[in-house]
Each structure stands twice: as C-alpha cells, then as structure tokens.
Design a protein around this motif. Structure first.
Motif, PDB file in Angstrom:
ATOM      1  N   SER A 109       3.481   4.233   6.724  1.00  0.00           N
ATOM      2  CA  SER A 109       2.671   3.025   6.874  1.00  0.00           C
ATOM      3  C   SER A 109       2.246   2.804   8.328  1.00  0.00           C
ATOM      4  N   ILE A 110       3.178   2.887   9.265  1.00  0.00           N
ATOM      5  CA  ILE A 110       2.886   2.607  10.676  1.00  0.00           C
ATOM      6  C   ILE A 110       2.830   3.890  11.499  1.00  0.00           C
ATOM      7  N   GLY A 111       3.804   4.768  11.315  1.00  0.00           N
ATOM      8  CA  GLY A 111       3.919   5.979  12.130  1.00  0.00           C
ATOM      9  C   GLY A 111       4.881   5.751  13.280  1.00  0.00           C
ATOM     10  N   PHE A 112       5.287   6.840  13.916  1.00  0.00           N
ATOM     11  CA  PHE A 112       6.208   6.771  15.048  1.00  0.00           C
ATOM     12  C   PHE A 112       5.584   7.453  16.247  1.00  0.00           C
ATOM     13  N   ASN A 116       0.809  -1.225   0.000  1.00  0.00           N
ATOM     14  CA  ASN A 116       0.000   0.000   0.000  1.00  0.00           C
ATOM     15  C   ASN A 116       0.842   1.276   0.000  1.00  0.00           C
ATOM     16  N   ILE A 117       2.141   1.179  -0.237  1.00  0.00           N
ATOM     17  CA  ILE A 117       3.036   2.340  -0.231  1.00  0.00           C
ATOM     18  C   ILE A 117       3.495   2.625  -1.661  1.00  0.00           C
ATOM     19  N   LYS A 170      -0.862   5.477   3.683  1.00  0.00           N
ATOM     20  CA  LYS A 170      -2.171   5.763   4.272  1.00  0.00           C
ATOM     21  C   LYS A 170      -2.110   6.860   5.335  1.00  0.00           C
ATOM     22  N   LYS A 171      -0.956   7.064   5.959  1.00  0.00           N
ATOM     23  CA  LYS A 171      -0.836   8.090   7.002  1.00  0.00           C
ATOM     24  C   LYS A 171      -0.446   9.456   6.464  1.00  0.00           C
TER      25      LYS A 171
END
Length: 178
Positions: free
Chosen positions: A80-83, A14-15, A29-30
């Motif tokens: 994708s995930i975030g920090f 999805n990236i 997505k973020k």
C-alpha cells in the motif's frame, strides 16, 4: 505471551489478502507479495481483519507468533505505502551515480563499486551523495541498504563513509601529540 501476535491486522480497502493453508498473498497498488508461514500458526481472515493464533503451545510457536504478525503487517504496508531507506555518503571525493539500473559508488577504492538492485527495488541518487532505496518488501530494502553501507562503513575518526541519514556516528579523538 506475545503482545504483538495478539494484535489484529486491519486490511485497508484497496488491499486484497488471500490465505490458503499457511500461504498468505497480498495484492495492492504497488505490487504483490506472498509468504509461506509455519504450520504452527493459524491465520484467519474475518471481514477486513486478520487474526493469528497458535495451534500448539510450544516454545517454537511462541517464538514465531509475533514474527508472523509483523511479517503480514509489513506485507500489507509494503503493497500500500512501500518502504524506503536513505543513505548519505560523507568524504572528500566520495560520490555515487546511477548507470542504467545499477548504482556506481566511488568511495576511495582503486575501482568504482557496481551494485545491481534486485527486481522490485528502485535506487535513486540525489546530488551524488544521497542514495534512496525503495521497494515493497521491507526485508529486501533493508538488506540492500545494509549491503551498500557495508562497502564503506563510517569510520569513527573523520566520519568518512556511507551511513544511514538518521545514524549518529560516535567520533573518537585522534592521537595525542607529545
């Protein structure tokens, strides 16, 4: 020779990664991140992998080879995930709260300290002593966390101050009485 720079970067489904000359932009997505890399590093996208190569064997190209790979990997992880970084406030009467988007800290000064987060950074407060900073850019999240911690760093005698959740403060003993 950098072991980190040699590793390939896998791109999740999805990236979307766009490489134009030395500019790399990553959409997920973020959100979206972009970064301009040095001309000494060649960035190639092959199917769903990114490979880095040094164009010239110089000391400077060797020093930024692994760094460039880490930055691209962090960009992909961020969108994708975030920090997130977690901070904890210790001390009698020390507390924090959110007012609008701003973080307000009462940490023993005569005035409350107000911190405005940059865009794409979200600050949350849990039970007035735990602060969570989250965003897609690892560098900015860490910088904001360090800025908040520097307002009242933990002191070694009573342990009061703002610290990272997993940080261990080495305690000192106080004065020895006679």
């Amino acid at each position: 020779m950098s072991r980190i720079g040699k590793k390939e970067i896998l791109i999740p489904e999805n990236i979307e990664v766009i490489i134009k000359d030395s500019n790399v932009s990553v959409k997920g997505k973020k959100g979206e991140l972009s970064y301009k890399f040095s001309q000494l590093i060649e960035i190639n996208k092959i199917n769903n992998k990114i490979q880095l190569k040094k164009r010239i064997e110089t000391k400077q190209s060797k020093s930024i080879y692994g760094l460039s790979r880490s930055i691209i990997n962090n960009m992909i992880l961020g969108v994708s995930i975030g920090f997130e970084k977690k901070l904890s406030i210790h001390g009698v009467g020390y507390r924090s709260q959110i007012e609008g988007n701003d973080l307000i800290l009462n940490v023993g000064y005569s005035h409350p300290v107000r911190i405005e987060p940059p865009e794409n950074i979200i600050i949350k407060v849990e039970n007035s002593t735990n602060i969570i900073i989250s965003g897609i850019n690892k560098e900015v999240v860490g910088q904001i966390a360090a800025k908040i911690r520097s307002i009242r760093p933990p002191e070694p005698y009573k342990g009061k101050g703002i610290r990272y959740i997993d940080e261990v403060i080495r305690r000192k003993i106080g004065k020895a009485g006679k």
